[in-house]
Design a protein around this motif. Structure first.
Motif, PDB file in Angstrom:
ATOM      1  N   LYS A   1       0.954   4.066  -3.050  1.00 16.88           N
ATOM      2  CA  LYS A   1       0.726   5.492  -2.779  1.00 16.88           C
ATOM      3  C   LYS A   1       1.934   6.331  -3.206  1.00 16.88           C
ATOM      4  O   LYS A   1       1.778   7.381  -3.841  1.00 16.88           O
TER       5      LYS A   1
ATOM      6  N   SER B   1       0.832  -1.206   0.000  1.00 20.40           N
ATOM      7  CA  SER B   1       0.000   0.000   0.000  1.00 20.40           C
ATOM      8  C   SER B   1       0.867   1.256   0.000  1.00 20.40           C
ATOM      9  O   SER B   1       0.502   2.275  -0.613  1.00 20.40           O
TER      10      SER B   1
ATOM     11  N   LYS C   1      -1.798  14.958  -0.425  1.00 21.32           N
ATOM     12  CA  LYS C   1      -1.909  13.789   0.458  1.00 21.32           C
ATOM     13  C   LYS C   1      -1.456  14.090   1.882  1.00 21.32           C
ATOM     14  O   LYS C   1      -1.517  13.216   2.752  1.00 21.32           O
TER      15      LYS C   1
ATOM     16  N   SER D   1       2.197   6.610  -6.984  1.00 17.98           N
ATOM     17  CA  SER D   1       1.184   7.523  -7.508  1.00 17.98           C
ATOM     18  C   SER D   1       1.624   8.972  -7.352  1.00 17.98           C
ATOM     19  O   SER D   1       1.460   9.797  -8.257  1.00 17.98           O
TER      20      SER D   1
END
Length: 206
Positions: free
Chosen positions: A171, A167, A197, A174
């Protein structure tokens, strides 16, 4: 000085034993066990506080970062012949994210210097900020293209790698391949700031 340190090293455990003997006679069993737990836990707590401070040193003071939400780091060997690889994730305060969204690159170009930079050596000092997506090169692999980078390309560039939570990888990839974030290289590693974010990422190889 050497002999003085030896004496101190010998006196500390003697003093601790003396304190425990005195406490055993004076305290109830419950309070004595609490004291034992505090004495046993003090070195660990001291180490964790030092570790936290050391890990935060790579982040410029202007980001207002005080916490570490994720880290994965490994070292192979010591000194000039050693190798290391790692990633650290820090929550970015919403107030700082808001200022970055308002000012963009000007925020980074006008950041005040870190107050204790002399004590931190190279850590927390960056220049030549750029906007994401990150451009290939600088140990990312020349065959890569913009928008197609993987953090493993950088972290594992020298053949020494770590296993990062999927994960986190998703993230991070991205963020580095999308517009809206900012990055800069330090003497060691790269720092990426994502105001969308509310994250600061630092990863390195060596």
């Amino acid at each position: 000085m050497f002999y003085f340190l030896i004496v101190i090293a010998l006196l500390i455990p003697i003093a601790v034993v003396g304190l425990l003997v005195f406490a055993y006679k004076k305290l109830s069993t419950k309070h004595f066990l609490i004291l034992i737990a505090l004495i046993a836990g003090a070195p660990y707590l001291t180490y964790k506080l030092y570790e936290r401070a050391f890990m935060l040193e790579v982040v410029p003071d202007a980001f207002g970062v005080t916490l570490i939400s994720y880290s994965k780091e490994e070292s192979w060997g010591f000194g000039p012949g050693g190798n290391e690889a790692g990633i650290r994730i820090f929550p970015l305060p919403e107030s700082v994210s808001h200022r970055i969204r308002d000012h963009g690159m000007d925020f980074f170009n006008n950041m005040p210097p870190n107050k204790d930079q002399q004590n931190r050596s190279w850590q927390g000092q960056y220049s030549d900020w750029e906007e994401t997506p990150i451009k290939p090169g600088r140990n990312w692999g020349e065959s890569k293209t913009v928008g197609n980078l993987d953090i493993y390309d950088y972290i594992c560039a020298y053949g020494f790698c770590i296993e990062i939570e999927p994960s986190i990888v998703e993230k991070a990839n991205s963020i580095i391949n999308s517009p809206g974030s900012f990055y800069a290289y330090g003497r060691i590693g790269i720092i990426v700031v994502s105001p969308q974010k509310n994250l600061v990422m630092y990863f390195y190889n060596g």
